[in-house]
Design a protein around this motif. Structure first.
Motif, PDB file in Angstrom:
ATOM      1  N   VAL A 227      19.293  13.861 -40.505  1.00  0.00           N
ATOM      2  CA  VAL A 227      19.463  12.670 -41.448  1.00  0.00           C
ATOM      3  C   VAL A 227      18.324  11.495 -40.847  1.00  0.00           C
ATOM      4  CG1 VAL A 227      20.859  10.725 -42.224  1.00  0.00           C
ATOM      5  CG2 VAL A 227      21.388  13.170 -42.203  1.00  0.00           C
ATOM      6  N   ALA A 228      18.639  11.484 -38.905  1.00  0.00           N
ATOM      7  CA  ALA A 228      17.900  10.354 -38.925  1.00  0.00           C
ATOM      8  C   ALA A 228      16.063  10.529 -38.537  1.00  0.00           C
ATOM      9  CB  ALA A 228      18.588   9.846 -37.065  1.00  0.00           C
ATOM     10  N   SER A 229      15.946  11.271 -38.124  1.00  0.00           N
ATOM     11  CA  SER A 229      14.883  11.558 -37.688  1.00  0.00           C
ATOM     12  C   SER A 229      14.580  11.403 -39.955  1.00  0.00           C
ATOM     13  CB  SER A 229      14.323  13.304 -37.949  1.00  0.00           C
ATOM     14  OG  SER A 229      14.976  13.345 -36.778  1.00  0.00           O
ATOM     15  N   TYR A 230      14.461  12.183 -41.030  1.00  0.00           N
ATOM     16  CA  TYR A 230      14.031  11.803 -41.865  1.00  0.00           C
ATOM     17  C   TYR A 230      13.813  10.633 -42.673  1.00  0.00           C
ATOM     18  CZ  TYR A 230      14.386  14.292 -46.891  1.00  0.00           C
ATOM     19  OH  TYR A 230      13.878  14.424 -48.032  1.00  0.00           O
ATOM     20  N   GLY A 231      15.133  10.007 -42.179  1.00  0.00           N
ATOM     21  CA  GLY A 231      15.176   8.229 -42.370  1.00  0.00           C
ATOM     22  C   GLY A 231      14.073   7.635 -41.869  1.00  0.00           C
ATOM     23  N   VAL A 232      13.956   7.798 -40.497  1.00  0.00           N
ATOM     24  CA  VAL A 232      12.747   7.472 -39.995  1.00  0.00           C
ATOM     25  C   VAL A 232      10.844   7.259 -39.918  1.00  0.00           C
ATOM     26  CG1 VAL A 232      11.826   7.340 -37.723  1.00  0.00           C
ATOM     27  CG2 VAL A 232      14.107   7.308 -37.857  1.00  0.00           C
TER      28      VAL A 232
ATOM     29  N   ASP B 290      32.648  14.969 -39.012  1.00  0.00           N
ATOM     30  CA  ASP B 290      33.306  16.332 -38.675  1.00  0.00           C
ATOM     31  C   ASP B 290      35.458  16.152 -39.236  1.00  0.00           C
ATOM     32  OD1 ASP B 290      34.890  14.588 -36.506  1.00  0.00           O
ATOM     33  OD2 ASP B 290      34.331  16.537 -34.805  1.00  0.00           O
ATOM     34  N   GLY B 291      35.256  15.061 -39.574  1.00  0.00           N
ATOM     35  CA  GLY B 291      36.404  14.581 -40.555  1.00  0.00           C
ATOM     36  C   GLY B 291      37.424  13.921 -38.764  1.00  0.00           C
ATOM     37  N   VAL B 292      36.722  13.740 -37.973  1.00  0.00           N
ATOM     38  CA  VAL B 292      37.352  12.917 -36.933  1.00  0.00           C
ATOM     39  C   VAL B 292      37.265  12.195 -36.234  1.00  0.00           C
ATOM     40  CG1 VAL B 292      38.786  13.420 -34.813  1.00  0.00           C
ATOM     41  CG2 VAL B 292      39.217  14.795 -36.162  1.00  0.00           C
ATOM     42  N   THR B 293      35.586  12.135 -35.866  1.00  0.00           N
ATOM     43  CA  THR B 293      34.364  11.325 -35.293  1.00  0.00           C
ATOM     44  C   THR B 293      33.244  11.309 -36.407  1.00  0.00           C
ATOM     45  OG1 THR B 293      34.764  12.681 -33.327  1.00  0.00           O
ATOM     46  CG2 THR B 293      32.577  11.790 -33.797  1.00  0.00           C
ATOM     47  N   HIS B 294      33.187   9.673 -36.668  1.00  0.00           N
ATOM     48  CA  HIS B 294      32.470   9.095 -37.481  1.00  0.00           C
ATOM     49  C   HIS B 294      31.104   8.998 -36.390  1.00  0.00           C
ATOM     50  CE1 HIS B 294      36.448  10.049 -39.405  1.00  0.00           C
ATOM     51  NE2 HIS B 294      36.154   9.045 -38.430  1.00  0.00           N
ATOM     52  N   TYR B 295      29.968   9.073 -37.900  1.00  0.00           N
ATOM     53  CA  TYR B 295      29.074   8.041 -36.816  1.00  0.00           C
ATOM     54  C   TYR B 295      27.584   7.466 -38.029  1.00  0.00           C
ATOM     55  CZ  TYR B 295      28.872  10.308 -33.031  1.00  0.00           C
ATOM     56  OH  TYR B 295      29.451  10.193 -31.523  1.00  0.00           O
ATOM     57  N   MET B 296      27.398   6.715 -38.370  1.00  0.00           N
ATOM     58  CA  MET B 296      26.785   5.730 -39.218  1.00  0.00           C
ATOM     59  C   MET B 296      25.080   6.354 -38.850  1.00  0.00           C
ATOM     60  SD  MET B 296      26.904   1.829 -40.832  1.00  0.00           S
ATOM     61  CE  MET B 296      28.740   2.294 -41.666  1.00  0.00           C
ATOM     62  N   VAL B 297      24.322   6.957 -40.009  1.00  0.00           N
ATOM     63  CA  VAL B 297      22.560   6.589 -39.534  1.00  0.00           C
ATOM     64  C   VAL B 297      22.768   5.421 -40.843  1.00  0.00           C
ATOM     65  CG1 VAL B 297      20.767   7.976 -39.950  1.00  0.00           C
ATOM     66  CG2 VAL B 297      22.921   8.208 -38.700  1.00  0.00           C
ATOM     67  N   GLN B 298      21.067   4.850 -40.071  1.00  0.00           N
ATOM     68  CA  GLN B 298      21.472   3.307 -40.947  1.00  0.00           C
ATOM     69  C   GLN B 298      19.174   3.208 -41.031  1.00  0.00           C
ATOM     70  OE1 GLN B 298      22.912   0.425 -38.332  1.00  0.00           O
ATOM     71  NE2 GLN B 298      23.953  -0.923 -40.341  1.00  0.00           N
ATOM     72  N   ASN B 299      18.582   4.230 -40.974  1.00  0.00           N
ATOM     73  CA  ASN B 299      17.897   4.367 -41.407  1.00  0.00           C
ATOM     74  C   ASN B 299      17.402   4.648 -43.111  1.00  0.00           C
ATOM     75  OD1 ASN B 299      17.777   5.490 -38.154  1.00  0.00           O
ATOM     76  ND2 ASN B 299      16.182   4.163 -38.171  1.00  0.00           N
ATOM     77  N   GLY B 300      15.999   5.048 -43.452  1.00  0.00           N
ATOM     78  CA  GLY B 300      15.580   5.626 -44.722  1.00  0.00           C
ATOM     79  C   GLY B 300      15.126   4.165 -45.514  1.00  0.00           C
ATOM     80  N   HIS B 301      14.413   4.042 -46.776  1.00  0.00           N
ATOM     81  CA  HIS B 301      14.091   3.519 -47.232  1.00  0.00           C
ATOM     82  C   HIS B 301      14.053   3.634 -48.743  1.00  0.00           C
ATOM     83  CE1 HIS B 301      10.628   0.758 -48.937  1.00  0.00           C
ATOM     84  NE2 HIS B 301      10.868  -0.022 -48.291  1.00  0.00           N
ATOM     85  N   PRO B 302      14.655   2.878 -49.989  1.00  0.00           N
ATOM     86  CA  PRO B 302      15.052   2.806 -51.104  1.00  0.00           C
ATOM     87  C   PRO B 302      13.639   3.603 -52.400  1.00  0.00           C
ATOM     88  CG  PRO B 302      14.818   0.689 -50.591  1.00  0.00           C
ATOM     89  CD  PRO B 302      14.147   1.003 -49.241  1.00  0.00           C
ATOM     90  N   MET B 303      12.801   3.883 -51.447  1.00  0.00           N
ATOM     91  CA  MET B 303      11.756   4.537 -52.155  1.00  0.00           C
ATOM     92  C   MET B 303      12.083   6.409 -52.343  1.00  0.00           C
ATOM     93  SD  MET B 303       8.382   4.260 -54.192  1.00  0.00           S
ATOM     94  CE  MET B 303       7.456   2.497 -53.238  1.00  0.00           C
TER      95      MET B 303
END
Length: 268
Positions: A221-226, A175-188
């Motif tokens: 985003v995390a749900s999509y990556g999983v 949101d410009g102040v608080t940041h999260y990283m999601v590491q789910n997903g796949h190259p496909m």
């Protein structure tokens, strides 16, 4: 991050929010099928004569500039203003925004007239919105040139007073102040056209059911990556055609247990 982030998925399925998509011609069917598989209700309406009414009926509006012209942009602005008047969240996908002057001009026009709740794009697209050039080739980001991805995303979020979901090998949500990283997903995911566009619409479904839009974006985003990871396991070496179908199936079958056990979310 709230440890109950994965509980938004059943809320999407229970509430079945209507998501109004003004998206590009390449991805319309895939987007509709993906939202249905997830449990949301898609509608695709483009005519200037009805988009304001449709936006008022919707729980979220998604504006995607993948195949744009002045008529489409006019419809997006009408729909976006109607959504703003009704308090309906707007998700903006600036597809390929740095690749042509016209695309950048239209993206900035939309953002100047419509208040958006979430901007979802790759590193090159997010960088293009804040004036960093040379990072987009077609609709693909040249992420190795993007520099500090977190700062780029945060700058964009602050400039447009919105949530930014910068997606790539690792996804940055801020949101410009608080940041999260999601590491789910796949190259496909990069081998099937429209997966980024569908994600933007999926974020519309999550934002529709959760007032904390940063939480909604992280959860979506995390749900999509999983779902992508689980689909890739089942695809094996069969290729993108099988992956596309299995990915839709996995969006349909995705469970809270899948998310709680496989989600990889880190506060930065």
């Amino acid at each position: 991050m709230n440890q109950d982030w994965y509980k938004l998925l059943p809320r999407v399925r229970n509430e079945q929010p209507l998501v109004h998509n003004i998206t590009n011609v390449v991805v319309t069917s895939f987007t509709a099928n993906g939202l249905l598989a997830l449990g949301a209700s898609p509608v695709m309406a483009y005519a200037r004569e009805e988009v304001a009414d449709m936006a008022r009926l919707a729980r979220a509006v998604v504006l995607n500039i993948g195949t744009l012209d002045h008529t489409v942009v006019d419809a997006m602005i009408i729909a976006g203003k109607s959504a703003n008047q009704q308090g309906v969240p707007v998700i903006f996908d600036p597809v390929g925004v740095g690749s042509t002057a016209f695309r950048l001009e239209m993206a900035r026009k939309i953002l100047s007239e419509v208040k958006v709740s979430v901007i979802r794009g790759n590193a090159g697209e997010i960088a293009g919105l804040i004036g960093k050039t040379g990072m987009t080739r077609g609709v693909d980001a040249l992420e190795q040139e993007a520099g500090n991805l977190v700062e780029t995303a945060a700058t964009c979020a602050r400039q447009y007073r919105t949530i930014v979901a910068m997606t790539g090998k690792e996804d940055i949500l801020t949101d410009g102040v608080t940041h999260y990283m999601v590491q789910n997903g796949h190259p496909m995911l990069t081998k099937v056209t429209g997966t980024g566009c569908l994600l933007s619409s999926v974020l519309g479904a999550f934002v529709a059911v959760e007032e904390n839009h940063l939480l909604a974006a992280v959860s979506g985003v995390a749900s999509y990556g999983v779902a992508a990871e689980l689909a890739a396991r089942k695809t094996g070496e069969k290729g993108p055609g099988h992956f596309q179908i299995l990915f839709l199936d996995q969006l349909y079958r995705l469970s809270e247990e899948d998310l709680s056990s496989l989600g990889r979310i880190q506060k930065l």
